[in-house]
Design an enzyme around this catalytic site. Structure first.
Site, PDB file in Angstrom:
ATOM      1  CE  LYS A   1     -13.944   6.252  -0.133  1.00  0.00           C
ATOM      2  NZ  LYS A   1     -13.120   6.252   1.087  1.00  0.00           N
TER       3      LYS A   1
ATOM      4  CE  LYS B   1      -2.541  10.936   2.944  1.00  0.00           C
ATOM      5  NZ  LYS B   1      -3.191  10.044   1.971  1.00  0.00           N
TER       6      LYS B   1
ATOM      7  CE  LYS C   1      -6.395  13.927  -0.345  1.00  0.00           C
ATOM      8  NZ  LYS C   1      -6.574  12.639  -1.021  1.00  0.00           N
ATOM      9  NE  ARG C   2      -4.632  10.417   9.762  1.00  0.00           N
ATOM     10  CZ  ARG C   2      -4.344   9.537  10.709  1.00  0.00           C
ATOM     11  NH1 ARG C   2      -5.090   8.438  10.834  1.00  0.00           N
ATOM     12  NH2 ARG C   2      -3.355   9.733  11.548  1.00  0.00           N
TER      13      ARG C   2
ATOM     14  CG  HIS D   1      -2.087  -0.894   1.118  1.00  0.00           C
ATOM     15  ND1 HIS D   1      -3.258  -0.532   0.490  1.00  0.00           N
ATOM     16  CD2 HIS D   1      -2.264  -2.164   1.528  1.00  0.00           C
ATOM     17  CE1 HIS D   1      -4.112  -1.546   0.544  1.00  0.00           C
ATOM     18  NE2 HIS D   1      -3.525  -2.551   1.164  1.00  0.00           N
TER      19      HIS D   1
ATOM     20  CB  THR E   1     -10.062   4.993  -1.877  1.00  0.00           C
ATOM     21  OG1 THR E   1      -9.593   5.259  -0.554  1.00  0.00           O
ATOM     22  CG2 THR E   1      -9.431   3.718  -2.395  1.00  0.00           C
TER      23      THR E   1
END
Ligand code: IMP
Length: 727
Positions: A610, A504, A498-499, A341, A606
């Site tokens: 969504k 990110k 998101k985290r 992952h 992911t």
């Protein structure tokens, strides 16, 4: 239409949906009866004292009752047909809520937050898809007493609060104290007549809790079995009367390794018990039982977290079942598969051999032996390669590289998006790819449309837009009541959830906010398309930089939001405590989805899917699954920036792209939304799971239908209904 009227009619609609969801099989009066019985007998309340929470619990028990017959029938069916069973092992199952479409009551349910982010939510989506496709599948995990912390924002900083999700009990699960299993730790290895034995161990018990996983549109109800740690009675009585034994045992820096082994050891005992009692396990006289193991069992490792399953299965087969090493090894490799992952080096698991030596001495021996056989006589003269590929890392503190162990011990290794799987082959695990090219695969992640297709179509002349406006209004109401911030309903809802992590790049988004703010201040009369920028996500409690990023965003927000010159052209909202149930409110209201990780860092993502499924447009980098989303929808329907690292980090360039985008007319925007939704089919986890089933597990979806009521009034053999019918 006034907002009040809109909300009213929606509640009415949802009431109908909630009855319709349960009613087709049983009649409404039956359901009411069951509900009242639970209120009376299970909760021991009357209507004078029952609270909304009591009603929620009565309803949850009613729904679980409704599933029970099909749950037992499905499990019986698996024994009768004996299909290959799939075991999805994960340290995380981020399930969120179980009840939905049930009016205000659904807001009472705590999220089952047994996960951190994408990896745990993926496991939950996969359970839904496996049941929907009729696979004989099981989720195996740990029943943590506390879910992921609740995030509070205080004075702009993240503060963590414990998530006592079991405080009022969990109505969905069934405890199975009669099936507890012993788990060994510590001790030493004894050798007798050339046979190794792990002795003088310390024992804790694993108690299973089962939750039903119903398929959509079929009669399958699979099981998620979560293990809870219990002190053995003898210990408890003699030394640990106050029950603190378990708390003290699962504490300290080796906590995580203990949990990983605890899951693996309990699950493998259960898998082998079930295998032995199944048809080919014990009843087929022609075959020696364990030869058939890989034909009957597929074990999927969700990252390396459960990778101790490999040495544990070997230990069981060799030390306990007395199977020769070569055969045991072949059985293990054929049964296990590993999903990677992440390629971030700090996230690749390595366990010090000194820790393993005390906690799991026999497993350490087995891993040394696996490594010895693996490296023996390979690549003569290429010392560097041997060192790179070794399962045992010898530079600095001696460690076991769990990814290397998982690769060597699995017949299939997969990445979670095309670009990520390529990076694994060409970079992260290049040496292994050259050695085992056939083992490496791609399985692009997906999301279950049952939970994530939330955009409700209105019935006006422009249905999609009507629904969109309603969804934005609902989120705006939530923001007003939760943070007392008024948002402009005609602004672009630009969402980054998101985290919180440097890769990110929430920081990049923040820089862009500052840039927009400066532009407005420079020329307050210039026409701009108003935006509401929402950022949400939890930072790991010990990740200082991530917490600092949250503080920066909230501080920038308070400057922007309180500047009268800015007005409603720009608003910043920090979405506190982002989690599954909040995501369900956010996704359908989004206009723009931020997927802006540095290219090459986000394995899949992911959240991106969504948003796409709900009609938001994506601004993102060519990273993770964004690449394939762009392929599906066409590059005219997504805003891609940052082809190279230099370009992505050029803030001005991003600013230019964003401004260009804002000149698009609303009609074009709507067209792009529809293109997004229409091309999102690939990202259903049903597609992902079908590929795992075909390419990794060697299983096929099964059709399992209960007999129709007129064919058989019996729910299952020996059911209470069957007994009643006989009388
Ligand atoms: P497990 O899969 O062994 O954990 O058992 C789950 C459920 O399957 C049991 O609670 C039974 O309802 C059913 N079951 C267990 N053994 C058999 C069998 O031999 N035949 C049919 N059903 C079984």
């Amino acid at each position: 239409m006034s907002s009040g009227a809109y909300v009213q009619s929606d509640v009415e609609k949802r009431k109908q949906i909630s009855i319709r969801g349960i009613a087709p099989v049983e009649n409404v009066s039956n359901i009411k009866k069951t509900f009242n019985r639970h209120l009376h007998y299970t909760l021991v309340k009357d209507r004078n004292v029952a609270t909304p929470r009591d009603y929620y619990y009565a309803l949850a028990h009613t729904v679980r009752d409704h599933l029970t017959g099909r749950w037992i029938r499905t499990q019986q069916h698996y024994y009768e047909k004996d299909p290959k069973r799939v075991y999805y092992l994960s340290l995380e199952f981020y399930m969120g809520r179980t009840l939905s479409n049930t009016m205000e009551l659904e807001e009472i349910e705590d999220d089952a937050g047994l996960g951190n982010g994408g990896l745990g939510r993926l496991a939950a989506c996969f359970l839904d898809s496996m049941a929907t496709l009729g696979l004989a599948a099981y989720g195996y995990g740990i029943r943590y007493d506390y879910g992921i912390f609740a995030q509070k924002i205080e004075n702009g900083w993240q503060v963590e609060e414990p998530d006592e999700w079991l405080r009022y009990g969990n109505p969905w699960e069934k405890a199975r104290p009669e099936y507890v299993l012993p788990i060994n730790f510590f001790g030493r290895v004894e050798e007798k007549d050339g046979k190794k034995k792990w002795v003088d161990t310390m024992v804790v018990f694993a108690m299973p809790y089962d939750s039903p996983i119903p398929g959509y549109g079929n009669n399958t109800v699979n099981t998620m079995r979560l293990w809870s740690a219990k002190a053995p009675n003898s210990f408890n009585l003699r030394f640990f009367n106050n029950g603190e034994y378990i708390n003290a045992f699962f504490e300290g820096k080796e906590l995580r390794l203990k949990q990983e082994y605890f899951l693996v050891a309990a699950t493998l005992q259960d898998i082998i018990r079930r295998f032995k009692s199944s048809r080919f396990g014990s009843r087929d006289p022609v075959r020696t039982s364990f030869e058939a193991f890989p034909e009957k069992v597929a074990i999927q490792l969700n990252d390396t977290h459960p990778a101790m399953a490999i040495p544990e299965l070997l230990r069981i087969l060799v030390d306990i079942e007395g199977i020769p090493w070569e055969r045991a090894w072949a059985i293990t490799v054929k049964s296990c598969a590993y999903t990677n992952h992440t390629v971030l080096p700090e996230a690749l698991e390595r366990w010090p051999t000194s820790l393993l030596e005390t906690l799991l001495p026999r497993h350490l021996q087995i891993m040394y032996y696996i490594n010895h056989l693996f490296l023996e006589k390979k690549f003569p003269g290429d010392e560097a390669r041997l060192r790179r590929m070794s399962i045992v890392e010898e530079y600095g503190e001696k460690k076991i590289n769990m990814a290397h162990l998982a690769i060597v011990g699995s017949h299939a290794i997969n990445g979670v998006a095309a670009i990520h799987s390529e990076i694994i082959k060409s970079n992260t695990f290049k040496d292994f790819y050259e050695m085992f090219p056939d083992r490496f695969q791609n399985k692009t992640n997906g999301i279950t449309p049952r939970r994530w297709l939330l955009l409700r179509l209105g019935d006006g002349p422009v249905p999609a837009e009507g629904a969109e406006a309603e969804n934005k209004m609902k989120l705006a109401e939530y923001i007003k009541t939760t943070y007392n911030i008024e948002v402009n309903l005609s602004s672009i809802f630009d969402i980054h959830v998101k985290r919180i992590h440097e890769y990110k790049r929430q920081l990049l988004n923040c820089m862009h906010i500052i840039h927009m703010y400066n532009e407005i201040k420079k020329d307050p009369n210039k026409a701009v398309v108003p935006r509401t920028i929402m950022i949400g996500g939890k930072a790991a409690p010990g990740y200082h930089m991530a917490k600092l990023i949250i503080k920066l965003i909230t501080q920038v927000g308070s400057v922007v939001n309180n500047d009268p010159i800015v007005g409603d052209k720009l608003k910043i909202v920090y979405l506190e405590n982002y989690r599954v149930s909040l995501a369900e409110k956010i996704m359908p209201a989004a206009d723009l989805s931020e997927q802006i990780s540095t290219a090459g860092t986000e394995a899949s993502g992911t959240g991106n899917m969504k948003f796409m499924l709900n009609g938001a447009l994506t601004i993102g980098t060519l990273d993770g699954a964004n690449v394939e989303m762009r392929e599906e929808m066409g590059d005219k329907n997504i805003f891609i920036f940052g082809m190279t690292v230099d370009e992505v980090e050029d803030l001005k360039k991003k600013g230019i792209i964003m401004r260009a985008m804002l000149r698009f007319n609303p009609l074009l925007w709507s067209k792009m939304c529809l293109h997004n939704i229409a091309s999102s089919g690939k990202f259903s986890s049903d597609r992902t799971i079908s590929e795992y089933a075909r390419d990794i597990w060697g299983t096929e979806p099964t059709e399992f239908k209960l007999p129709a009521p007129h064919e058989s009034p019996l729910e299952y053999n020996d059911s209470p209904d069957a007994a009643a019918a006989k009388k």
